[in-house]
Every structure is written in structure tokens, then in C-alpha cells.
Design a protein around this motif. Structure first.
Motif, PDB file in Angstrom:
ATOM      1  N   GLU A  45       1.234  -1.164   0.134  1.00 17.17           N
ATOM      2  CA  GLU A  45      -0.440   0.171  -0.541  1.00 17.17           C
ATOM      3  C   GLU A  45       0.677   0.905   0.083  1.00 17.17           C
ATOM      4  OE1 GLU A  45      -3.237   0.898   3.216  1.00 17.17           O
ATOM      5  OE2 GLU A  45      -3.595  -1.353   2.368  1.00 17.17           O
ATOM      6  N   ASP A  46       1.971   1.382   0.610  1.00 18.65           N
ATOM      7  CA  ASP A  46       2.590   2.547   1.116  1.00 18.65           C
ATOM      8  C   ASP A  46       3.730   2.243  -0.470  1.00 18.65           C
ATOM      9  OD1 ASP A  46       2.325   2.860   3.476  1.00 18.65           O
ATOM     10  OD2 ASP A  46       3.572   1.792   4.323  1.00 18.65           O
ATOM     11  N   GLU A  47       3.932   1.061  -0.920  1.00 14.02           N
ATOM     12  CA  GLU A  47       4.468   1.340  -2.641  1.00 14.02           C
ATOM     13  C   GLU A  47       3.233   1.689  -3.545  1.00 14.02           C
ATOM     14  OE1 GLU A  47       7.655  -2.515  -1.357  1.00 14.02           O
ATOM     15  OE2 GLU A  47       6.166  -2.500  -2.665  1.00 14.02           O
ATOM     16  N   ALA A  48       2.593   2.161  -3.523  1.00 13.18           N
ATOM     17  CA  ALA A  48       1.793   2.285  -4.596  1.00 13.18           C
ATOM     18  C   ALA A  48       1.313   3.445  -4.737  1.00 13.18           C
ATOM     19  CB  ALA A  48       0.462   1.567  -4.490  1.00 13.18           C
ATOM     20  N   LYS A  49       0.800   4.356  -3.120  1.00 20.21           N
ATOM     21  CA  LYS A  49       1.126   5.478  -2.362  1.00 20.21           C
ATOM     22  C   LYS A  49       2.284   6.184  -3.260  1.00 20.21           C
ATOM     23  CE  LYS A  49      -0.415   7.872   1.124  1.00 20.21           C
ATOM     24  NZ  LYS A  49       0.219   8.567   2.083  1.00 20.21           N
ATOM     25  N   ALA A  50       3.568   5.816  -2.829  1.00 18.95           N
ATOM     26  CA  ALA A  50       4.635   6.806  -4.288  1.00 18.95           C
ATOM     27  C   ALA A  50       4.252   6.383  -4.964  1.00 18.95           C
ATOM     28  CB  ALA A  50       5.959   5.972  -2.316  1.00 18.95           C
ATOM     29  N   MET A  51       4.542   5.540  -5.774  1.00 14.62           N
ATOM     30  CA  MET A  51       4.574   5.388  -6.658  1.00 14.62           C
ATOM     31  C   MET A  51       3.485   6.322  -7.495  1.00 14.62           C
ATOM     32  SD  MET A  51       6.040   3.658  -9.234  1.00 14.62           S
ATOM     33  CE  MET A  51       6.701   2.195  -7.994  1.00 14.62           C
ATOM     34  N   LYS A  52       2.244   6.122  -7.263  1.00 15.12           N
ATOM     35  CA  LYS A  52       1.684   6.695  -8.161  1.00 15.12           C
ATOM     36  C   LYS A  52       1.602   8.112  -8.288  1.00 15.12           C
ATOM     37  CE  LYS A  52      -3.887   6.124  -6.806  1.00 15.12           C
ATOM     38  NZ  LYS A  52      -4.768   5.602  -5.496  1.00 15.12           N
ATOM     39  N   GLY A  53       1.663   9.282  -9.119  1.00 13.69           N
ATOM     40  CA  GLY A  53       1.545  10.005  -9.864  1.00 13.69           C
ATOM     41  C   GLY A  53       3.119  10.615  -9.873  1.00 13.69           C
ATOM     42  N   SER A  54       3.513   9.524  -9.654  1.00  8.41           N
ATOM     43  CA  SER A  54       5.911  10.151  -9.666  1.00  8.41           C
ATOM     44  C   SER A  54       6.309  10.297 -10.378  1.00  8.41           C
ATOM     45  CB  SER A  54       6.191   8.865  -8.890  1.00  8.41           C
ATOM     46  OG  SER A  54       6.211   7.813  -9.765  1.00  8.41           O
ATOM     47  N   PHE A  55       5.477  11.186 -11.018  1.00  7.86           N
ATOM     48  CA  PHE A  55       5.901  12.457 -12.512  1.00  7.86           C
ATOM     49  C   PHE A  55       5.886  13.336 -12.621  1.00  7.86           C
ATOM     50  CE2 PHE A  55       2.688   9.037 -13.779  1.00  7.86           C
ATOM     51  CZ  PHE A  55       1.796  10.263 -14.642  1.00  7.86           C
ATOM     52  N   ASP A  56       7.051  14.101 -13.245  1.00  8.83           N
ATOM     53  CA  ASP A  56       5.683  16.049 -13.609  1.00  8.83           C
ATOM     54  C   ASP A  56       5.870  14.947 -15.094  1.00  8.83           C
ATOM     55  OD1 ASP A  56       6.333  16.347 -11.407  1.00  8.83           O
ATOM     56  OD2 ASP A  56       7.662  16.909 -11.677  1.00  8.83           O
ATOM     57  N   PHE A  57       6.286  14.744 -16.215  1.00  6.92           N
ATOM     58  CA  PHE A  57       6.245  14.452 -17.248  1.00  6.92           C
ATOM     59  C   PHE A  57       6.873  13.023 -17.826  1.00  6.92           C
ATOM     60  CE2 PHE A  57      10.622  15.696 -16.594  1.00  6.92           C
ATOM     61  CZ  PHE A  57      11.576  14.829 -17.676  1.00  6.92           C
ATOM     62  N   ILE A  58       5.942  12.728 -18.944  1.00  7.31           N
ATOM     63  CA  ILE A  58       6.676  11.148 -19.292  1.00  7.31           C
ATOM     64  C   ILE A  58       7.414  11.446 -20.351  1.00  7.31           C
ATOM     65  CG2 ILE A  58       5.644   8.767 -20.373  1.00  7.31           C
ATOM     66  CD1 ILE A  58       5.314   9.524 -17.710  1.00  7.31           C
ATOM     67  N   GLY A  59       8.680  11.164 -20.607  1.00  5.50           N
ATOM     68  CA  GLY A  59       9.700  10.682 -21.561  1.00  5.50           C
ATOM     69  C   GLY A  59       9.245   9.726 -22.450  1.00  5.50           C
ATOM     70  N   LEU A  60       9.571  10.219 -24.207  1.00  3.14           N
ATOM     71  CA  LEU A  60       8.556   9.042 -24.885  1.00  3.14           C
ATOM     72  C   LEU A  60       9.985   8.739 -25.936  1.00  3.14           C
ATOM     73  CD1 LEU A  60       6.606   6.830 -26.082  1.00  3.14           C
ATOM     74  CD2 LEU A  60       5.845   8.579 -27.764  1.00  3.14           C
ATOM     75  N   ASN A  61      10.600   7.245 -25.641  1.00  3.26           N
ATOM     76  CA  ASN A  61      11.678   7.064 -27.116  1.00  3.26           C
ATOM     77  C   ASN A  61      10.860   6.547 -27.880  1.00  3.26           C
ATOM     78  OD1 ASN A  61      13.098   8.455 -25.275  1.00  3.26           O
ATOM     79  ND2 ASN A  61      14.083   6.635 -24.633  1.00  3.26           N
ATOM     80  N   HIS A  62      10.661   6.801 -29.484  1.00  3.69           N
ATOM     81  CA  HIS A  62       9.840   6.329 -30.321  1.00  3.69           C
ATOM     82  C   HIS A  62      10.790   6.038 -32.079  1.00  3.69           C
ATOM     83  CE1 HIS A  62       6.102   4.939 -33.050  1.00  3.69           C
ATOM     84  NE2 HIS A  62       6.932   6.000 -33.493  1.00  3.69           N
ATOM     85  N   PRO A 116       5.708   7.267 -40.002  1.00  3.41           N
ATOM     86  CA  PRO A 116       5.936   8.253 -39.482  1.00  3.41           C
ATOM     87  C   PRO A 116       4.412   8.272 -38.441  1.00  3.41           C
ATOM     88  CG  PRO A 116       7.038   8.462 -41.667  1.00  3.41           C
ATOM     89  CD  PRO A 116       6.075   6.776 -41.157  1.00  3.41           C
ATOM     90  N   TRP A 117       3.436   7.745 -38.561  1.00  2.00           N
ATOM     91  CA  TRP A 117       2.181   7.519 -39.086  1.00  2.00           C
ATOM     92  C   TRP A 117       1.786   7.533 -37.444  1.00  2.00           C
ATOM     93  CZ3 TRP A 117       0.087   2.669 -37.814  1.00  2.00           C
ATOM     94  CH2 TRP A 117       0.649   1.891 -38.845  1.00  2.00           C
ATOM     95  N   GLY A 118       2.947   5.795 -36.736  1.00  2.00           N
ATOM     96  CA  GLY A 118       3.084   5.175 -35.574  1.00  2.00           C
ATOM     97  C   GLY A 118       3.000   6.355 -34.248  1.00  2.00           C
ATOM     98  N   MET A 119       3.949   7.850 -34.505  1.00  2.00           N
ATOM     99  CA  MET A 119       4.143   8.363 -33.990  1.00  2.00           C
ATOM    100  C   MET A 119       2.475   9.119 -33.599  1.00  2.00           C
ATOM    101  SD  MET A 119       6.362  10.233 -31.749  1.00  2.00           S
ATOM    102  CE  MET A 119       7.842  10.683 -32.263  1.00  2.00           C
ATOM    103  N   GLY A 120       1.656   9.442 -34.049  1.00  2.00           N
ATOM    104  CA  GLY A 120       0.301  10.193 -33.619  1.00  2.00           C
ATOM    105  C   GLY A 120      -0.259   8.411 -33.307  1.00  2.00           C
ATOM    106  N   LYS A 121      -0.310   7.498 -33.433  1.00  2.00           N
ATOM    107  CA  LYS A 121      -0.673   6.542 -32.362  1.00  2.00           C
ATOM    108  C   LYS A 121      -0.572   6.558 -31.058  1.00  2.00           C
ATOM    109  CE  LYS A 121      -3.070   4.406 -36.095  1.00  2.00           C
ATOM    110  NZ  LYS A 121      -4.470   3.385 -36.708  1.00  2.00           N
ATOM    111  N   VAL A 122       1.246   6.351 -30.870  1.00  2.27           N
ATOM    112  CA  VAL A 122       1.624   6.295 -29.334  1.00  2.27           C
ATOM    113  C   VAL A 122       1.112   7.472 -28.884  1.00  2.27           C
ATOM    114  CG1 VAL A 122       3.275   6.126 -28.293  1.00  2.27           C
ATOM    115  CG2 VAL A 122       3.314   5.106 -30.101  1.00  2.27           C
ATOM    116  N   LEU A 123       0.818   8.734 -29.549  1.00  7.69           N
ATOM    117  CA  LEU A 123       0.877   9.566 -28.574  1.00  7.69           C
ATOM    118  C   LEU A 123      -0.912  10.334 -28.223  1.00  7.69           C
ATOM    119  CD1 LEU A 123       2.915  12.409 -30.460  1.00  7.69           C
ATOM    120  CD2 LEU A 123       3.222  11.830 -27.598  1.00  7.69           C
TER     121      LEU A 123
END
Ligand code: PNW
Length: 483
Positions: A289-306, A357-364
């Protein structure tokens, strides 16, 4: 195509960040200099017969000695940001404990040089170069103890560099490295070690916990004062069902889940996705439970490598273990590059990279719909040429029109996604320089600059440099300007 060269900064929202990406082991070199300790990648690349061209990252692009030149190259193109990684064993040669001040000073110089030229440093803490000492003493990522040790490393970095670094990434591509064994320190000839059916999920679990530990530390002790942001970098290709059959549609869904939901569900909801739990049962660990609580929302942004997209096909009886580890087996799916003999897109240098190129649109779109439109930066996107057929004359490599087309077309889908509401804040090309491409050594070239590894590491601009320069030379819309 004639649309080439038509992109301008003004096609992007104000403040949209353009940069290029590298990683420490791939560009720094100076592997035994400046007090750096060995990493699992030094050990791995030095094993005879492991890297296709029998090279190592010992010297790589020699950026450790040439960072000033490289920062000038970025400034000349007009880049806003540089994404690089810190070599953990350059800071902690033994993985923990004693700090190597020479390593800290190197990154201080690099960061200061970037800022002096108006380039934002975007820093990743873990791009695969685990200190060998931690592999030997603990078993590396298989041991839960690594979570607090990673926390100590992260805290040192925030304390030393956080006054100037405003964008942090914890891990680069947990999905890719957990299924690709050399990256985590297993080095038997088959690339297999331990319980292959559990290991990726245990390692991924410890990496997620390490990520959330680092974010907790940043938020508790640094973020208010330093005013930076922190995120994590995920790799995701797009999987297109190879047919209209429901079983192939489901197979594509499972493969997308292994890349995106496996990591995003914990980060957003605090638990692993049902689509994986149903199949993996107790092979997938659980969060307290504690781990889940810390994990939830633990980012300000997502970096995407595509980079690419493949077809997915239902394959309940596929091989137990492939170069993708157990991923395809566990997802009961095959990853296919062509349909009826027609490749999904033009072939790049690397066999796994088709230009779609269209795969970029699908992932986003998937991130937007599934996770309430998180802030995303494209932290890697790029294409390579291969010179493993022998020596390709540099003149031919320098005319990289296919790379210009690639960035133009993928950026077109980034723009399209933003018009459809995706929250994309920036775009980083992989890579600034040709560099050490892991298992492929120097045989694959992803750089905007050609690097002559045999002649003093000379950097020579490919045509794509001029194209980026033209795109970026126009006034930044974030600056006030009067027309
Ligand atoms: C990335 N795929 O890895 C890494 O972050 C870089 O270090 C690397 O140089 C770059 O891609 C080019 O290979 C990936 O098969 C490698 O889809 C392969 C895939 C994805 C990411």
C-alpha cells in the motif's frame, strides 16, 4: 519530397523545446579516466565476441574531452536543450559510498558550458551503465537493496547539479532493458541468467521502486527550492494488428500493454495492469500500500522514445526465448516487419527500424486517451544508416536526405497530435553524434553529425544538421517579438 524543409519553429507552440539526446556510455569514452569505476557495460563489451564489430565504449565519441566542441555544435544548430545521462560509476566508482569529485566536476563543467550557451541540460540518471561493483556485490537490479542505493545516487545528483538542472529523468527505457539481458549485467554466452521467466518483472519492479524513491527524495528535499521537474523515459513502438481478426487485435493490445501499461499503470494508478496480471500471475510482483501510494503520480512528465512500428500477430506457441527475451512468448504474440511481403515502412540501417511516421501519432493518442493526457516530451526519435557491409564512404553518409525526411514526417505527426489535443512539450533527436550503438558497436550511425572514429573523432555535419538549423533559426516564439 517537396514538403521537406518547410517546418518552422512557428509550427510549434510557444516554448516547445528542441534538443538532441545521447547517453554516457555511448558518447563519453574516457572509461578509465577521471576516477571512473567500471560499469556492467564495460564488462559486457570487453567480453570477446559480444559486440558485432568487436568494439567497446572505452573511447566512444571522446565527449569527456570534447564536450566544449559538442556544446558549440548544438549552439550553432540552435538547439534549446541537450539530453545526456550521468555515468553512475563516474560519480560513485564503487556504486555507493565514496564520491568521485572528479566525476562531479566533469558534469559541472558540462552543465555550465551548456548554460553559458543558452542550452538547457536535461539529465537522465540511469541509461544502463550500472556500476559493476553493485552487480558483483548485490546481483544488481535483482536485489531489492538497490532501491535505497539508487536513492543515494539520485540524491547526490540533485544536491550537486539541481541548482542548474531543471529537467530530470530517472530511468531510460525500463521495458527495453529488462527484456534485453546484457543491459542488466547478465552475461552468459546465451545472454540468459537466472530465472528468465521472472527476472524481467523483478528487475522492472525494482527499477519502478527506485524511480519512485528518487522522485520522493526530489519532491521532499529539492523541488520546492530548485523548481525543476522530474519524469521517467519510456520506450514504445506502435503495434498494428496484422489482420482484422480479433485475435490479432488482442495480440497488438497485449504487446502495447507490455510496453506502456506495465509501467504507466503503476505510475498513474499504483498497480500493474490486469491484462498482464491475468497471464503472468505471481511472476508479476505486487506493490504494498505504501509503495503504491508513493508510485501514484510520481512524475511531472513522461519522456517517450519512439522510433518504429511493427505488425502484431497472435502467436500462442511462439519460441520461449528470443532476442526480445521472454516478452513475445509472455505476450503470446509475434512482432512482424512486413505483411504479404510488403514492409510496414522503408527499412533503416537497423533491422528493427522501419520508417513509419504515422506510428508516432498512434502512440501519442494512446497516452492521451489512457492516461488523461500527460505532459510528454519526445526524448528520442531518429534513424540510422548502417556501415556494417564494409566501409561506406563518408561522402555518401553525409547526404542523409532520408534522415531529413524522417524527422520532417515524424514531426508532422507530432504537430498533428498536438492539434488533436496531445500535450507534447518538446522533441529530442537521437542522436547528436554517431556513437557506440550498444550490441551493434559503431556499425550503426544515428548521428546528425558523422563521427570519424578512426581519425581523431572528427565531427562532420550531415545534411540534416543544416535542415535542423533552418528549422530552429527562426525566432523562438517564447521570446517576445514584434512583427
Ligand atoms: C534506444 N526498439 O533503445 C536507446 O535509448 C538508445 O541508447 C539507443 O542508442 C537508441 O534507442 C537506438 O537504438 C532502443 O527495438 C532500441 O524499438 C531499440 C528499440 C527501442 C529503443
Amino acid at each position: 519530397g517537396e514538403r521537406r524543409g518547410s517546418l518552422r519553429r512557428s509550427d510549434f507552440p510557444p516554448g516547445f523545446v528542441f534538443g538532441s539526446s545521447t547517453s554516457a556510455y555511448q558518447v563519453e569514452g574516457a572509461a578509465t579516466e577521471g576516477g571512473r569505476g567500471p560499469s556492467v557495460w564495460d564488462t559486457h563489451s570487453h567480453l570477446p565476441g559480444t559486440i558485432v564489430d568487436n568494439t567497446t565504449g572505452d573511447h566512444a565519441c571522446d565527449q569527456y574531452h570534447r564536450y566544449l566542441e559538442d556544446v558549440d555544435l548544438m549552439a550553432d544548430i540552435g538547439m534549446d536543450a541537450y539530453r545526456f545521462s550521468i555515468s553512475w560509476p563516474r560519480i560513485f566508482p564503487d556504486g555507493r559510498g565514496r564520491v568521485n569529485r572528479e566525476g562531479v566536476e566533469y558534469y559541472n563543467r558540462l552543465i555550465d558550458a551548456l548554460l553559458a550557451r543558452g542550452i538547457q541540460p536535461w539529465v537522465v540518471l540511469y541509461h544502463w551503465d550500472l556500476p559493476q561493483a553493485l552487480q558483483d556485490s548485490l546481483g544488481g537490479w535483482m536485489n531489492r537493496e538497490i532501491v535505497s542505493i539508487f536513492g543515494e545516487y539520485a540524491e547526490l545528483c540533485f544536491a550537486e547539479f539541481g541548482d542548474r538542472v531543471k529537467h530530470w529523468g530517472t530511468f531510460n527505457e525500463i521495458h527495453h532493458i529488462t527484456f534485453s539481458y546484457p543491459n542488466v549485467g547478465c552475461r552468459s554466452p546465451s545472454g540468459v541468467c537466472g530465472d528468465v521467466h521472472r527476472q524481467p518483472y523483478v528487475i522492472g519492479h525494482h527499477m519502478l521502486l527506485s524511480h519512485s524513491k528518487a522522485v520522493e527524495i526530489y519532491r521532499a528535499k529539492f523541488q520546492n527550492r530548485q523548481r525543476g521537474s522530474i519524469g521517467i523515459i519510456l520506450d514504445a513502438q506502435w503495434y498494428e494488428p496484422i489482420s482484422d481478426l480479433q485475435e490479432d487485435i488482442n495480440a497488438a493490445e497485449r504487446l502495447m500493454a507490455f510496453q506502456i501499461q506495465w509501467l504507466m499503470d503503476p505510475l498513474v494508478y499504483g498497480h500493474y495492469p490486469a491484462i498482464m496480471r491475468n497471464d503472468l500471475h505471481d511472476r508479476l510482483p505486487t506493490f504494498s500500500e505504501d509503495e503504491a501510494k508513493a508510485m501514484k503520480g510520481s512524475f511531472d512528465f513522461i519522456g517517450l522514445n519512439h522510433y518504429t512500428s511493427h505488425y502484431a500477430k497472435n502467436d500462442p506457441d511462439g519460441p520461449e526465448f528470443s532476442k526480445f527475451g521472454v516478452e513475445l512468448h509472455d505476450a503470446r504474440a509475434a512482432s512482424i516487419y512486413a505483411k504479404n511481403g510488403v514492409p510496414i515502412g522503408p527499412q533503416a540501417g537497423s533491422p528493427w527500424l522501419q520508417i513509419v511516421p504515422w506510428g508516432m501519432g498512434k502512440v501519442l493518442e494512446r497516452f492521451k486517451v489512457m492516461y488523461n493526457n500527460p505532459l510528454i516530451y519526445i526524448t528520442e526519435n531518429g534513424v540510422d544508416e548502417s556501415d556494417d557491409q564494409g566501409e561506406v564512404p563518408a561522402e555518401n553518409i553525409l547526404q542523409d536526405n532520408f534522415r531529413i525526411q524522417y524527422h520532417h514526417d515524424y514531426l508532422g505527426y507530432v504537430i498533428g497530435s498536438m492539434r488533436n489535443g496531445s500535450n507534447v512539450g518538446g522533441y529530442f533527436a537521437w542522436s547528436l553524434l554517431d556513437n557506440f550503438e550498444w550490441q551493434d558497436g559503431f556499425s550503426k550511425r544515428f548521428g546528425l553529425f558523422y563521427v570519424d572514429f578512426k581519425n581523431g573523432f572528427t565531427r562532420i555535419p550531415k545534411s540534416s544538421v543544416a535542415w535542423f538549423k533552418k528549422l530552429l533559426r527562426h525566432p523562438k516564439r517564447s521570446n517576445h517579438f514584434v512583427s
